[in-house]
Design an enzyme around this catalytic site. Structure first.
Site, PDB file in Angstrom:
ATOM      1  N   HIS A  33       0.855  -1.194   0.000  1.00  0.00           N
ATOM      2  CA  HIS A  33       0.000   0.000   0.000  1.00  0.00           C
ATOM      3  C   HIS A  33       0.885   1.235   0.000  1.00  0.00           C
ATOM      4  O   HIS A  33       1.823   1.332   0.782  1.00  0.00           O
ATOM      5  CB  HIS A  33      -0.903   0.039   1.232  1.00  0.00           C
ATOM      6  CG  HIS A  33      -1.751   1.277   1.268  1.00  0.00           C
ATOM      7  ND1 HIS A  33      -2.922   1.390   0.560  1.00  0.00           N
ATOM      8  CD2 HIS A  33      -1.560   2.473   1.870  1.00  0.00           C
ATOM      9  CE1 HIS A  33      -3.431   2.598   0.737  1.00  0.00           C
ATOM     10  NE2 HIS A  33      -2.621   3.277   1.538  1.00  0.00           N
ATOM     11  N   ASP A  45     -14.837   3.342   7.801  1.00  0.00           N
ATOM     12  CA  ASP A  45     -13.758   4.200   7.290  1.00  0.00           C
ATOM     13  C   ASP A  45     -14.224   5.012   6.090  1.00  0.00           C
ATOM     14  O   ASP A  45     -13.882   6.186   5.947  1.00  0.00           O
ATOM     15  CB  ASP A  45     -12.535   3.372   6.908  1.00  0.00           C
ATOM     16  CG  ASP A  45     -11.488   4.281   6.266  1.00  0.00           C
ATOM     17  OD1 ASP A  45     -10.979   5.160   6.970  1.00  0.00           O
ATOM     18  OD2 ASP A  45     -11.253   4.158   5.048  1.00  0.00           O
ATOM     19  N   ARG A  76     -13.731  13.451   7.116  1.00  0.00           N
ATOM     20  CA  ARG A  76     -12.432  14.085   7.422  1.00  0.00           C
ATOM     21  C   ARG A  76     -12.011  15.004   6.286  1.00  0.00           C
ATOM     22  O   ARG A  76     -11.430  16.067   6.516  1.00  0.00           O
ATOM     23  CB  ARG A  76     -11.369  13.002   7.654  1.00  0.00           C
ATOM     24  CG  ARG A  76     -11.541  12.295   8.985  1.00  0.00           C
ATOM     25  CD  ARG A  76     -10.686  11.031   9.041  1.00  0.00           C
ATOM     26  NE  ARG A  76      -9.288  11.299   8.774  1.00  0.00           N
ATOM     27  CZ  ARG A  76      -8.471  10.444   8.142  1.00  0.00           C
ATOM     28  NH1 ARG A  76      -8.902   9.276   7.709  1.00  0.00           N
ATOM     29  NH2 ARG A  76      -7.219  10.756   7.942  1.00  0.00           N
ATOM     30  N   SER A  88      -7.169   4.283   9.282  1.00  0.00           N
ATOM     31  CA  SER A  88      -7.943   4.239   8.044  1.00  0.00           C
ATOM     32  C   SER A  88      -7.304   3.262   7.054  1.00  0.00           C
ATOM     33  O   SER A  88      -7.963   2.368   6.506  1.00  0.00           O
ATOM     34  CB  SER A  88      -7.986   5.663   7.462  1.00  0.00           C
ATOM     35  OG  SER A  88      -8.416   5.648   6.133  1.00  0.00           O
ATOM     36  N   LYS A  98      -8.550  -1.097   6.286  1.00  0.00           N
ATOM     37  CA  LYS A  98      -8.884  -1.645   4.964  1.00  0.00           C
ATOM     38  C   LYS A  98      -7.939  -2.789   4.590  1.00  0.00           C
ATOM     39  O   LYS A  98      -8.357  -3.803   4.031  1.00  0.00           O
ATOM     40  CB  LYS A  98      -8.829  -0.529   3.912  1.00  0.00           C
ATOM     41  CG  LYS A  98     -10.010   0.429   4.026  1.00  0.00           C
ATOM     42  CD  LYS A  98      -9.901   1.620   3.099  1.00  0.00           C
ATOM     43  CE  LYS A  98      -8.899   2.625   3.588  1.00  0.00           C
ATOM     44  NZ  LYS A  98      -9.038   3.991   3.122  1.00  0.00           N
TER      45      LYS A  98
HETATM   46  N1  URA Z   1      -5.514   7.039   2.662  1.00  0.00           N
HETATM   47  C1  URA Z   1      -6.490   6.447   3.383  1.00  0.00           C
HETATM   48  O1  URA Z   1      -7.012   5.418   2.995  1.00  0.00           O
HETATM   49  N2  URA Z   1      -6.864   7.010   4.529  1.00  0.00           N
HETATM   50  C2  URA Z   1      -6.318   8.146   5.007  1.00  0.00           C
HETATM   51  O2  URA Z   1      -6.701   8.597   6.075  1.00  0.00           O
HETATM   52  C3  URA Z   1      -5.307   8.752   4.253  1.00  0.00           C
HETATM   53  C4  URA Z   1      -4.920   8.165   3.078  1.00  0.00           C
END
Ligand code: URA
Length: 429
Positions: free
Chosen positions: A87, A166, A173, A188, A192
């Site tokens: 990621h 999220d 946010r 966050s 995932k």
């Molecule tokens: N990417 C995400 O998935 N969440 C965040 O808070 C920032 C970047």
């Protein structure tokens, strides 16, 4: 009527006053927000209190687990090969997933890359792949499993069932200036990735003007927090801190980045893109117990390209179809002669976005053809008047605003002390 275990106002007040939230409070607030019992304005106040007063590691772990519990978890334990994923926290010209996923799959490690679309100046992997004629991002769970077993790599849209809390919180946010907060970013991303069910995970934490994290210390803290969350949840996790002061490679924008990824898969491509692809592949393979392989050889001899073609075909794309090209281009030239000391990632990202490569709102369309080609990289010597950048778009009325974004992007014969030899700055395990 359900009797609620807590009162949102009391939970907000506790965090506002700098107290640690209990596991029960966190489980309740995330669940109640997902159900709609905690209102957006209450969650926004809580997010701001977290932004200001921070969270302890146990709170971040609880918050992450509660977000995972808000949805479904994928399970890859039936696969005949181990899984490892990557990621990236997002950057400009970051097309690494495209050559990386098939490269890792060459070595019988499956890559379940469930991705998102780009927002703002950072591009999304799905947007890039959608410039390939016919390619489909939406797969159901059975299709994902079948493709992982048969091809070894899948890059597709993350279903709405993964960490729905999220999804809701991230959108909130975005509109309440609470994105740039380590506990909230770490939970966050990791909710995932843990819900995705990968056994190994390498985080590419970007540092520099084009990234969330502008300096090395903050990036290190984010990386440490995410690695600890992953490891604590039973996912073998490590992080590379990598340079994002200047764009990666020589292209920014959807179809342009696919073209460059194909060069890498054909054994060529810019050195920084190849080096980062190889470094991330080696780390993903190490986490899956495959350290004894020659990763570069699989780019040079076409094995990674073979997997790429299978991966694109499996998702109805035509890997041999010509990629779309922009009808309109404009060249930006070097303003002086000397060493190119800086070419700013954020400015190039914003310019590419203004050309149509990115979106301001989730529902906006993107242009496949829009973007920027770089003709020089920091450290190169340039001559006044030579082409430095070529801007591409389907809508030429966008050129002036894109050129405005580039006004302070280029520095010649300035301070070269910040130039990096290697795109990988540090590894955190
Ligand atoms: N990417 C995400 O998935 N969440 C965040 O808070 C920032 C970047």
């Amino acid at each position: 009527m359900t009797v609620e275990a807590f009162d949102a106002v009391e939970v907000i007040a506790a965090k506002r006053d700098g107290h640690r939230l209990s596991t029960a409070q966190i489980n309740w607030v995330i669940d109640a927000y997902t159900r709609g019992t905690v209102a957006d304005e209450q969650m926004a106040a809580l997010a701001m209190a977290i932004f200001i007063n921070d969270m302890e590691p146990e709170e971040i772990a609880d918050w992450t687990q509660a977000m995972i519990a808000s949805g479904q978890r994928m399970d890859f334990s039936s696969l005949s090969r181990p899984t490892s994923d990557k990621h990236s926290t997002g950057g400009v010209g970051d097309k690494i997933t495209l050559p990386l996923a098939p490269l890792v799959a060459v070595f019988d490690v499956a890559v379940p890359q469930l991705s998102g679309r780009g927002l703002g100046h950072t591009g999304g992997t799905l947007d890039k792949l959608e410039s390939i004629p016919g390619w489909r991002a939406d797969l159901d769970n059975a299709e994902i499993l079948r493709q992982l077993e048969e091809v070894g790599a899948v890059i597709c849209a993350a279903g709405s069932g993964l960490a729905p809390a999220d999804r809701k919180l991230y959108a909130l946010r975005d509109t309440t200036s609470t994105v740039e907060c380590i506990p909230l970013i770490a939970s966050s991303i990791m909710s995932k990735k843990i819900a995705e069910g990968t056994a190994g995970l390498v985080l590419d934490v970007k540092v520099g003007s084009g990234a969330f994290m502008k300096d090395l210390d903050t990036a290190r803290r984010l990386a440490r927090t995410m690695v600890d969350l992953g490891t604590g949840a039973g996912v073998r996790t490590s992080a590379l801190l990598t340079d994002m002061s200047t764009p990666l490679g020589l292209t920014v924008g959807n179809a342009l980045e696919v073209r460059e990824s194909l060069e890498v898969l054909a054994g060529g491509g810019p050195a920084d893109v190849v080096d980062l692809t190889v470094a991330l592949a080696e780390e993903m393979l190490r986490l899956a117990g495959r350290s004894d392989v020659d990763v570069r050889a699989a780019l040079a001899d076409g094995r990674a390209m073979d997997v790429w073609k299978k991966m694109i075909r499996a998702q109805h794309g035509d890997p041999d179809a010509p990629l779309p090209r922009a009808e309109h281009t404009e060249v930006v030239t070097a303003p002086a002669t000397g060493v190119l000391s800086h070419l700013d990632a954020l400015a190039v990202g914003v310019a590419s976005w203004r050309l149509g490569a990115g979106r301001a709102r989730k529902e906006d369309p993107v242009q496949s053809v829009a973007g920027i080609e770089l003709h020089s990289k920091p450290g190169d010597t340039v001559t006044a008047g030579q082409p430095l950048l070529t801007l591409h778009t389907a809508t030429p009325e966008r050129f002036p605003r894109a050129v405005d974004a580039l006004e302070d992007a280029v520095e010649i014969d300035g301070d070269t002390s910040g130039l990096r030899d290697s795109v990988v700055l540090e590894t955190i395990t």
